[in-house]
Design a protein around this motif. Structure first.
Motif, PDB file in Angstrom:
ATOM      1  N   MET A 171     -48.512   7.636 -79.506  1.00 58.79           N
ATOM      2  CA  MET A 171     -48.324   8.895 -78.785  1.00 58.79           C
ATOM      3  C   MET A 171     -46.842   9.281 -78.742  1.00 58.79           C
ATOM      4  O   MET A 171     -46.481  10.454 -78.899  1.00 58.79           O
ATOM      5  CB  MET A 171     -48.891   8.775 -77.369  1.00 58.79           C
ATOM      6  CG  MET A 171     -50.409   8.672 -77.343  1.00 58.79           C
ATOM      7  SD  MET A 171     -51.083   8.129 -75.744  1.00 58.79           S
ATOM      8  CE  MET A 171     -50.696   9.531 -74.707  1.00 58.79           C
ATOM      9  N   GLY A 172     -45.974   8.282 -78.522  1.00 57.75           N
ATOM     10  CA  GLY A 172     -44.539   8.553 -78.451  1.00 57.75           C
ATOM     11  C   GLY A 172     -43.958   9.045 -79.765  1.00 57.75           C
ATOM     12  O   GLY A 172     -42.987   9.808 -79.776  1.00 57.75           O
ATOM     13  N   LEU A 173     -44.563   8.615 -80.886  1.00 55.16           N
ATOM     14  CA  LEU A 173     -44.055   8.994 -82.206  1.00 55.16           C
ATOM     15  C   LEU A 173     -44.885  10.084 -82.881  1.00 55.16           C
ATOM     16  O   LEU A 173     -44.616  10.443 -84.025  1.00 55.16           O
ATOM     17  CB  LEU A 173     -44.023   7.758 -83.109  1.00 55.16           C
ATOM     18  CG  LEU A 173     -42.971   6.696 -82.770  1.00 55.16           C
ATOM     19  CD1 LEU A 173     -43.196   5.441 -83.596  1.00 55.16           C
ATOM     20  CD2 LEU A 173     -41.571   7.241 -83.012  1.00 55.16           C
ATOM     21  N   SER A 174     -45.894  10.597 -82.173  1.00 50.01           N
ATOM     22  CA  SER A 174     -46.837  11.534 -82.798  1.00 50.01           C
ATOM     23  C   SER A 174     -46.161  12.801 -83.321  1.00 50.01           C
ATOM     24  O   SER A 174     -46.600  13.384 -84.315  1.00 50.01           O
ATOM     25  CB  SER A 174     -47.944  11.918 -81.804  1.00 50.01           C
ATOM     26  OG  SER A 174     -47.396  12.552 -80.653  1.00 50.01           O
ATOM     27  N   ALA A 175     -45.085  13.255 -82.658  1.00 43.23           N
ATOM     28  CA  ALA A 175     -44.388  14.470 -83.083  1.00 43.23           C
ATOM     29  C   ALA A 175     -43.201  14.166 -83.994  1.00 43.23           C
ATOM     30  O   ALA A 175     -42.411  15.064 -84.291  1.00 43.23           O
ATOM     31  CB  ALA A 175     -43.926  15.259 -81.863  1.00 43.23           C
ATOM     32  N   ARG A 176     -43.074  12.910 -84.416  1.00 43.90           N
ATOM     33  CA  ARG A 176     -41.952  12.482 -85.253  1.00 43.90           C
ATOM     34  C   ARG A 176     -40.610  12.900 -84.632  1.00 43.90           C
ATOM     35  O   ARG A 176     -39.829  13.652 -85.221  1.00 43.90           O
ATOM     36  CB  ARG A 176     -42.079  13.042 -86.659  1.00 43.90           C
ATOM     37  CG  ARG A 176     -43.309  12.522 -87.375  1.00 43.90           C
ATOM     38  CD  ARG A 176     -43.368  12.964 -88.808  1.00 43.90           C
ATOM     39  NE  ARG A 176     -44.538  12.405 -89.484  1.00 43.90           N
ATOM     40  CZ  ARG A 176     -44.860  12.638 -90.750  1.00 43.90           C
ATOM     41  NH1 ARG A 176     -44.076  13.414 -91.485  1.00 43.90           N
ATOM     42  NH2 ARG A 176     -45.937  12.098 -91.276  1.00 43.90           N
ATOM     43  N   PRO A 177     -40.343  12.425 -83.418  1.00 42.30           N
ATOM     44  CA  PRO A 177     -39.125  12.835 -82.713  1.00 42.30           C
ATOM     45  C   PRO A 177     -37.874  12.272 -83.389  1.00 42.30           C
ATOM     46  O   PRO A 177     -37.942  11.302 -84.142  1.00 42.30           O
ATOM     47  CB  PRO A 177     -39.314  12.229 -81.321  1.00 42.30           C
ATOM     48  CG  PRO A 177     -40.164  11.021 -81.561  1.00 42.30           C
ATOM     49  CD  PRO A 177     -41.108  11.419 -82.658  1.00 42.30           C
ATOM     50  N   LYS A 178     -36.743  12.877 -83.077  1.00 41.94           N
ATOM     51  CA  LYS A 178     -35.475  12.404 -83.625  1.00 41.94           C
ATOM     52  C   LYS A 178     -34.956  11.192 -82.853  1.00 41.94           C
ATOM     53  O   LYS A 178     -34.199  10.382 -83.393  1.00 41.94           O
ATOM     54  CB  LYS A 178     -34.442  13.535 -83.577  1.00 41.94           C
ATOM     55  CG  LYS A 178     -34.820  14.727 -84.426  1.00 41.94           C
ATOM     56  CD  LYS A 178     -33.880  15.895 -84.193  1.00 41.94           C
ATOM     57  CE  LYS A 178     -34.336  17.123 -84.980  1.00 41.94           C
ATOM     58  NZ  LYS A 178     -33.493  18.306 -84.680  1.00 41.94           N
ATOM     59  N   LEU A 179     -35.371  11.086 -81.577  1.00 41.50           N
ATOM     60  CA  LEU A 179     -34.971   9.958 -80.729  1.00 41.50           C
ATOM     61  C   LEU A 179     -36.190   9.425 -80.007  1.00 41.50           C
ATOM     62  O   LEU A 179     -37.007  10.206 -79.493  1.00 41.50           O
ATOM     63  CB  LEU A 179     -33.921  10.408 -79.705  1.00 41.50           C
ATOM     64  CG  LEU A 179     -33.521   9.394 -78.623  1.00 41.50           C
ATOM     65  CD1 LEU A 179     -32.795   8.197 -79.232  1.00 41.50           C
ATOM     66  CD2 LEU A 179     -32.653  10.056 -77.548  1.00 41.50           C
ATOM     67  N   LEU A 180     -36.324   8.114 -79.971  1.00 38.54           N
ATOM     68  CA  LEU A 180     -37.405   7.469 -79.224  1.00 38.54           C
ATOM     69  C   LEU A 180     -36.794   6.584 -78.148  1.00 38.54           C
ATOM     70  O   LEU A 180     -35.958   5.726 -78.441  1.00 38.54           O
ATOM     71  CB  LEU A 180     -38.277   6.618 -80.149  1.00 38.54           C
ATOM     72  CG  LEU A 180     -39.425   5.872 -79.471  1.00 38.54           C
ATOM     73  CD1 LEU A 180     -40.504   6.844 -79.001  1.00 38.54           C
ATOM     74  CD2 LEU A 180     -40.034   4.826 -80.411  1.00 38.54           C
ATOM     75  N   ILE A 181     -37.197   6.798 -76.898  1.00 37.56           N
ATOM     76  CA  ILE A 181     -36.771   5.933 -75.796  1.00 37.56           C
ATOM     77  C   ILE A 181     -37.908   4.961 -75.504  1.00 37.56           C
ATOM     78  O   ILE A 181     -39.016   5.377 -75.156  1.00 37.56           O
ATOM     79  CB  ILE A 181     -36.428   6.763 -74.538  1.00 37.56           C
ATOM     80  CG1 ILE A 181     -35.275   7.713 -74.830  1.00 37.56           C
ATOM     81  CG2 ILE A 181     -36.073   5.838 -73.379  1.00 37.56           C
ATOM     82  CD1 ILE A 181     -34.981   8.684 -73.699  1.00 37.56           C
ATOM     83  N   ALA A 182     -37.660   3.670 -75.676  1.00 39.08           N
ATOM     84  CA  ALA A 182     -38.674   2.627 -75.459  1.00 39.08           C
ATOM     85  C   ALA A 182     -38.252   1.773 -74.269  1.00 39.08           C
ATOM     86  O   ALA A 182     -37.300   1.001 -74.363  1.00 39.08           O
ATOM     87  CB  ALA A 182     -38.826   1.775 -76.713  1.00 39.08           C
ATOM     88  N   ASP A 183     -38.940   1.938 -73.138  1.00 38.88           N
ATOM     89  CA  ASP A 183     -38.570   1.255 -71.899  1.00 38.88           C
ATOM     90  C   ASP A 183     -39.408  -0.009 -71.724  1.00 38.88           C
ATOM     91  O   ASP A 183     -40.561   0.057 -71.306  1.00 38.88           O
ATOM     92  CB  ASP A 183     -38.772   2.209 -70.713  1.00 38.88           C
ATOM     93  CG  ASP A 183     -38.206   1.654 -69.410  1.00 38.88           C
ATOM     94  OD1 ASP A 183     -37.606   0.559 -69.446  1.00 38.88           O
ATOM     95  OD2 ASP A 183     -38.374   2.287 -68.368  1.00 38.88           O
ATOM     96  N   GLU A 184     -38.831  -1.170 -72.048  1.00 42.95           N
ATOM     97  CA  GLU A 184     -39.524  -2.464 -71.951  1.00 42.95           C
ATOM     98  C   GLU A 184     -40.915  -2.381 -72.595  1.00 42.95           C
ATOM     99  O   GLU A 184     -41.919  -2.717 -71.966  1.00 42.95           O
ATOM    100  CB  GLU A 184     -39.657  -2.888 -70.482  1.00 42.95           C
ATOM    101  CG  GLU A 184     -38.343  -3.102 -69.760  1.00 42.95           C
ATOM    102  CD  GLU A 184     -37.744  -4.487 -69.987  1.00 42.95           C
ATOM    103  OE1 GLU A 184     -38.223  -5.188 -70.897  1.00 42.95           O
ATOM    104  OE2 GLU A 184     -36.812  -4.830 -69.255  1.00 42.95           O
ATOM    105  N   PRO A 185     -41.021  -1.955 -73.859  1.00 46.01           N
ATOM    106  CA  PRO A 185     -42.340  -1.679 -74.438  1.00 46.01           C
ATOM    107  C   PRO A 185     -43.204  -2.901 -74.683  1.00 46.01           C
ATOM    108  O   PRO A 185     -44.404  -2.763 -74.883  1.00 46.01           O
ATOM    109  CB  PRO A 185     -41.999  -0.980 -75.760  1.00 46.01           C
ATOM    110  CG  PRO A 185     -40.663  -1.531 -76.137  1.00 46.01           C
ATOM    111  CD  PRO A 185     -39.938  -1.730 -74.830  1.00 46.01           C
ATOM    112  N   THR A 186     -42.621  -4.103 -74.696  1.00 48.98           N
ATOM    113  CA  THR A 186     -43.424  -5.298 -75.017  1.00 48.98           C
ATOM    114  C   THR A 186     -43.197  -6.438 -74.034  1.00 48.98           C
ATOM    115  O   THR A 186     -43.509  -7.585 -74.342  1.00 48.98           O
ATOM    116  CB  THR A 186     -43.093  -5.794 -76.442  1.00 48.98           C
ATOM    117  OG1 THR A 186     -41.679  -6.091 -76.514  1.00 48.98           O
ATOM    118  CG2 THR A 186     -43.430  -4.756 -77.491  1.00 48.98           C
TER     119      THR A 186
END
Length: 572
Positions: A171-186
Motif C-alpha cells: 500500500m505504501g509503494l502503490s503510487a510509486r512515491p519518490k520517498l518512503l517513510i518506514a516507521d519500525e516496519p519489521t
C-alpha cells in the motif's frame, strides 16, 4: 529535479505537543537531508523524537501536536506550510508511509482487498473498478504475496504478521512515491521473515529509485540497510554520517552506549556481578554486554559449578489442536511434536525459532494455560498433567510468567501497587500491611522509585512497565520464571537494562528461567542453553557457546545469518 539536490531537506525543525502541564517541545532544531534514491536510517530509544520527526514530515501528528519552527522542504516545497487538502495530495502519492504495527493499522472488519483498493483510489493510481482491482492484485504480487486474487478476499486476522506487513508495504509503494517513510516496519517479526520482507522492500524501492527514511531502534538493521545513519536523543541529532563508520567508531557518548548495548553474535553472557553495572548518569545508566576473555572464562567456570538438578523436565511432549474448516469439518494441527529437553536449576534455557515453531505453546503448557495432548512436563519431579486444581495453584506460586507486551498484560484500571500486589492477594499471602511492605520491597528489587506505587501503566515507559511485570512475577518468590518474548519490543538500551536486571535477580535469588524468544542475539547474552525449534520439533540443542560457535543444522545457520548486522563489526 537535479539528482545532486536533496529530495527532502529538514531545516531547524521544531515541534511539540500541548499537554495539561503546558506545551512540551519534542524536537529542538533538527536538520538533515535525504537524497534521491538514498536510504537514511534514524535510530534512538523511545522518546528520542525519531517517529515524531517522521510523522511531522507528512503532518500525521495528533491533534495536540504541531510544528513550531523550521522547514520541511520536499523538492523545494515547504510541506509544513501546506493546507490539509494540499498535504493529503502529497501523502501517499509522493511520500509513502509504512506504519509500525500492521494489526492496528489494518481495519479488522474490512477485507484486505477493500483496504488496498481504498489506498489505490485515494492515491490516484487508478479510478475505474476494473483498473483498481487489477492494480490491487499487482500490489500484492509485488509485495511478495502468492495467490493475490484469493488474498484480496481475506481479512487481516487470516494473515500472519509478515503477510500483514507485506500488505502495508504494498500500500505504501502503490503510487510509486519518490520517498518512503518506514516507521519500525519489521520490529515485531522473526529475523528470517524480517530479512525476506526487507529484501523485497529494497528491491521495490531500487526499481523505482525511491528514497527511504527508515525509523528503527535496531542498530544492526540500520547499518545493514541504510547508507546514512542519524542518531537522535531527546529531540536532538547527536551524530550523523556513514552507517558503518558510526557503528565502528561512534563519537558521541550516547551513540557509544547504543552500540555497547546492542546484543550481537560477538556478545557474551551477561555478568551479574555488581561491578559491571555502572552508576546511572544523565543518560539513564549504562550496561556493558561484552566482557573480557578472562571474565568470560570465570563465568563459564561458575556455570559449570552450578547445581545441574533438572527443575523442568519435558518428555515426549506433543500438542495437537483441532482446527475447524467449516461444514462441521475439522482437522488436526500438530503444534508441538515429541519434544524433549530439561532446564537445570539456576540456569536459563532459551527456546528459539520462528513464529509457529511451537515455542510459545510449550510455555503455555508449562504454565498450565494449555492442556497437554501427550507426553509430560514435570516441575521439580511433579507431573503437571496429574495435578489437581490445588496442585496447580501451589505450582503457580513457584512458577510465574512475564509476557511480551507489558501494556497488554497490566490492568490499565489498577495502579502499580495493586498490580504488583495482586498475586499476594490471590494466594492470600500475609496481612495488608505485609503485602504493602512486600510491594515496596519489589519496587526496590527491580530498581524503580517508590513514587510509582500510585501511578498507572499508561503513565510509564515500556521499560518501566516491563520492570513492573517482572516485579509482579517475583511477588510470590517463585523458583521458576517463564519469559515469553519479554524484551523483544524494547529499545536496545532498555532491553540491556532489563536483561542485566534478570541476570542480577537470577544470581541473587537462584531463579531458573525458561526464555522464549525469536531474537538469537538476545539469546547470546542471557542463556546458558539453547533449544532451536522448527515447525513444532527440536532441530538442535546444546550450550549457547556450542550452538552459536558451531551450529550443526542448516536451519540454525539460517537463523544466525539472518540477524541484522551480524557480519558488521561493532566498536569495541
Amino acid at each position: 529535479m537535479n539528482a545532486s539536490e536533496p529530495l527532502l531537506s529538514i531545516r531547524n525543525l521544531t515541534m511539540g505537543f500541548s499537554t495539561q502541564h503546558g506545551f512540551a517541545e519534542a524536537l529542538h532544531g533538527v536538520s538533515f537531508d535525504v537524497m534521491p534514491g538514498e536510504t537514511v536510517a534514524i535510530v534512538g530509544e523511545s522518546g528520542s523524537g525519531k517517529s515524531t520527526t517522521a510523522h511531522g514530515i507528512i503532518n500525521l501528528l495528533p491533534d495536540n501536536g504541531k510544528i513550531t519552527g523550521g522547514e520541511v522542504l520536499f523538492e523545494g516545497r515547504d510541506l509544513s506550510k501546506l493546507s490539509k487538502n494540499q498535504i493529503e495530495h502529497v501523502r501517499g502519492r509522493e511520500i509513502g508511509f509504512i506504519p509500525q504495527d500492521p494489526m492496528s493499522n489494518l481495519n479488522p472488519v474490512w477485507s484486505i482487498g477493500f483496504q488496498v483498493k481504498e489506498a489505490i483510489r485515494a492515491n490516484g493510481v487508478a479510478s475505474s473498478r476494473r483498473d483498481v482491482e487489477k492494480q490491487a492484485i499487482e500490489v500484492l504480487k509485488q509485495a511478495g504475496l502468492d495467490d493475490a486474487e484469493r488474498r484480496l478476499k481475506q481479512f487481516p486476522h487470516q494473515f500472519s504478521g509478515g503477510m500483514r506487513q507485506r500488505v502495508l508495504i504494498g500500500m505504501g509503494l502503490s503510487a510509486r512515491p519518490k520517498l518512503l517513510i518506514a516507521d519500525e516496519p519489521t520490529s515485531a517479526l522473526d529475523v528470517t521473515v524480517q530479512r525476506v520482507i526487507l529484501d523485497n522492500l529494497a528491491e521495490l524501492t531500487m526499481l523505482n529509485n525511491t528514497a527511504v527514511l527508515f525509523i528503527t531502534h535496531d542498530l544492526g538493521l540500520a547499518a545493514e540497510r541504510a547508507e546514512k545513519l542519524i542518531v537522535m536523543y531527546r529531540g536532538n541529532i547527536v551524530e550523523a554520517g556513514d552507517s558503518r563508520e558510526i557503528l565502528q567508531d561512534p563519537q558521541h557518548p550516547y551513540t557509544q552506549r547504543l552500540v555497547a548495548a546492542a546484543p550481537s553474535l560477538a556478545s557474551h553472557r551477561i555478568q551479574a556481578a555488581v561491578e559491571h553495572k555502572s552508576t546511572d548518569d544523565d543518560l539513564g545508566g549504562e550496561f556493558d554486554l561484552a566482557h573480557t576473555a578472562e571474565e568470560r572464562a570465570d563465568q563459564v567456570d561458575s556455570a559449570t559449578a552450578r547445581d545441574q538438578t533438572p527443575v523442568i523436565e519435558v518428555a515426549n511432549l506433543t500438542k495437537v489442536f483441532k482446527i475447524r474448516r467449516g461444514n462441521f469439518r475439522s482437522e488436526n494441527f500438530v503444534a508441538v511434536n515429541n519434544v524433549n529437553f530439561t532446564v537445570a536449576k539456576g540456569t536459563t534455557t532459551a527456546l528459539v525459532g520462528e513464529s509457529g515453531s511451537g515455542k510459545s505453546t510449550i510455555a503455555k503448557m508449562a504454565l498450565g494455560l494449555e492442556s497437554i495432548t501427550s507426553g509430560s512436563i514435570s516441575i521439580e519431579g511433579s507431573d503437571l498433567a496429574s495435578m489437581k486444581r490445588s496442585g496447580l495453584m501451589a505450582l503457580r506460586r513457584r512458577m510465574q510468567p512475564v509476557f511480551q507486551d507489558p501494556y497488554g498484560s497490566l490492568d490499565p484500571m489498577r495502579n502499580i501497587g495493586d498490580i504488583i500486589g495482586e498475586p499476594l492477594r490471590v494466594h492470600k499471602v500475609g496481612s495488608a500491611a505485609e503485602r504493602n511492605a512486600r510491594v515496596h520491597e519489589l519496587l526496590d528489587q527491580v530498581a524503580l522509585p517508590q513514587a510509582l506505587i500510585n501511578r498507572y501503566p499508561n503513565e510509564l515507559s515500556g521499560g518501566q512497565r516491563q520492570r513492573i511485570a517482572i516485579a509482579r512475577a517475583l511477588a510470590l518468590k517463585p523458583d521458576i520464571v517463564v519469559l515469553d518474548e519479554a524484551v523483544s519490543a524494547l529499545d536496545v538500551l532498555v532491553q540491556a537494562q532489563i536483561l542485566q536486571l534478570l541476570a542480577e535477580l537470577q544470581s541473587e535469588l537462584g531463579l531458573t528461567y525458561l526464555f522464549i524468544t525469536h531474537d538469537l542475539a538476545v539469546v547470546r547474552v542471557i542463556a546458558d542453553n539453547v533449544v532451536v525449534m522448527q515447525k513444532g520439533e527440536i532441530v538442535e540443542t546444546g550450550t549457547t557457546d556450542d550452538v552459536f560457535g558451531n551450529p550443526r543444522e542448516q536451519y540454525t545457520k539460517n537463523l544466525l545469518d539472518a540477524i541484522p548486522g551480524a557480519n558488521i563489526p561493532l566498536a569495541v
